[in-house]
Scaffold this motif. Structure first.
Motif, short mmCIF file in Angstrom:
data_model
loop_
_atom_site.label_atom_id
_atom_site.label_comp_id
_atom_site.label_asym_id
_atom_site.label_seq_id
_atom_site.Cartn_x
_atom_site.Cartn_y
_atom_site.Cartn_z
N GLU A 153 0.83 -1.20 0.00
CA GLU A 153 0.00 0.00 0.00
C GLU A 153 0.88 1.26 0.00
O GLU A 153 0.60 2.22 -0.72
N GLU A 187 2.56 1.76 -3.45
CA GLU A 187 1.63 2.37 -4.41
C GLU A 187 1.53 3.87 -4.17
O GLU A 187 1.56 4.68 -5.11
N ARG A 188 1.44 4.25 -2.92
CA ARG A 188 1.33 5.68 -2.58
C ARG A 188 2.60 6.43 -2.97
O ARG A 188 2.54 7.54 -3.49
N THR A 201 2.68 6.89 -6.82
CA THR A 201 1.70 7.88 -7.27
C THR A 201 2.09 9.28 -6.80
O THR A 201 2.04 10.24 -7.58
N ASN A 202 2.49 9.42 -5.54
CA ASN A 202 2.87 10.73 -5.02
C ASN A 202 4.12 11.28 -5.71
O ASN A 202 4.28 12.49 -5.82
N LYS A 253 0.61 13.39 -7.71
CA LYS A 253 -0.82 13.08 -7.58
C LYS A 253 -1.09 12.38 -6.26
O LYS A 253 -0.19 11.87 -5.62
N THR A 280 -3.30 9.17 -4.53
CA THR A 280 -3.94 7.91 -4.91
C THR A 280 -5.45 8.07 -4.72
O THR A 280 -5.91 9.00 -4.05
N VAL A 281 -6.22 7.16 -5.29
CA VAL A 281 -7.68 7.21 -5.15
C VAL A 281 -8.07 7.12 -3.68
O VAL A 281 -8.95 7.87 -3.21
N SER A 282 -7.42 6.24 -2.93
CA SER A 282 -7.77 6.11 -1.51
C SER A 282 -7.40 7.36 -0.72
O SER A 282 -8.13 7.77 0.19
N GLN A 283 -6.27 8.00 -1.05
CA GLN A 283 -5.90 9.24 -0.37
C GLN A 283 -6.91 10.34 -0.69
O GLN A 283 -7.34 11.08 0.20
N TRP A 284 -7.29 10.42 -1.95
CA TRP A 284 -8.26 11.44 -2.37
C TRP A 284 -9.60 11.23 -1.66
O TRP A 284 -10.19 12.16 -1.13
N SER A 314 3.03 9.92 2.14
CA SER A 314 3.80 8.69 2.05
C SER A 314 5.22 8.95 2.54
O SER A 314 5.71 10.08 2.48
#
Length: 182
Positions: A16, A19-20, A23-24, A28, A30-34, A155
């Motif tokens: 997890e 992935e963060r 993306t970071n 950007k 992540t979808v879950s952070q957003w 992250s």
């Protein structure tokens, strides 16, 4: 034990967090952070509205449909305002050093304290990442948001991790940072 026989202990980064970090590194969320950051006040809003159901039961009974519609309108408004605000905030990146080890898991109110290159302490009371396991005097790559005086940890990973080069800010990160800073 000689230096050649010492085993280098590499901190495991959970999928997890990987992935963060990826993306970071492009600037950007992540979808879950957003989702987490936009819907964060909904729980507080519901907690504040629960007493209303006990205090004014006739109002809810008589105007139930209108009340539910009104509350949904407020809820959608709050979500849209937060989405607009956080869509404009630039993702920040810094190499920081941990001032102390992580607090025990039961001390959830204590944020992570990291120091930047100048030695200025930065407290992250909010986070959109799994709880980091910080070790004193270790340097970390940190992605975060600055919302006025509040710092939000996105992250984090040790700077000396074998995969750390993959998580460095990309050209897209720099482009987004310049555009969002104006």
């Amino acid at each position: 034990m000689t230096d050649a026989t010492k085993e280098i202990k590499v901190e495991k980064i959970v999928p997890e967090m990987r992935e963060r970090l990826l993306t970071n590194s492009t600037g950007k969320l992540t979808v879950s952070q957003w989702t987490d950051i936009v819907t964060q006040p909904i729980v507080s809003l519901f907690i504040l509205l629960v007493p209303l159901t006990f205090i004014i039961p006739r109002l809810i009974w008589g105007f139930g449909v209108w009340m539910i519609g009104f509350l949904l309108l407020i809820l959608i408004g709050v979500i849209l305002m937060r989405a607009f605000r956080y869509a404009r905030l630039p993702v920040q990146f810094e190499k920081m050093q941990a001032e102390a080890d992580s607090a025990p898991f039961w001390m959830i109110w204590r944020g992570s304290v990291l120091a930047d290159d100048a030695g200025k302490q930065m407290r992250f009371n909010s986070r959109l990442a799994p709880p980091p396991r910080l070790k004193r005097q270790t340097t970390y790559d940190v992605f975060y948001l600055r919302d006025n005086d509040r710092l939000i940890l996105l992250s984090i990973a040790p700077a000396n991790h074998p995969d750390a080069k993959r998580w460095q800010p990309t050209k897209a990160f720099e482009t987004r940072l310049k555009r969002r800073k104006g």
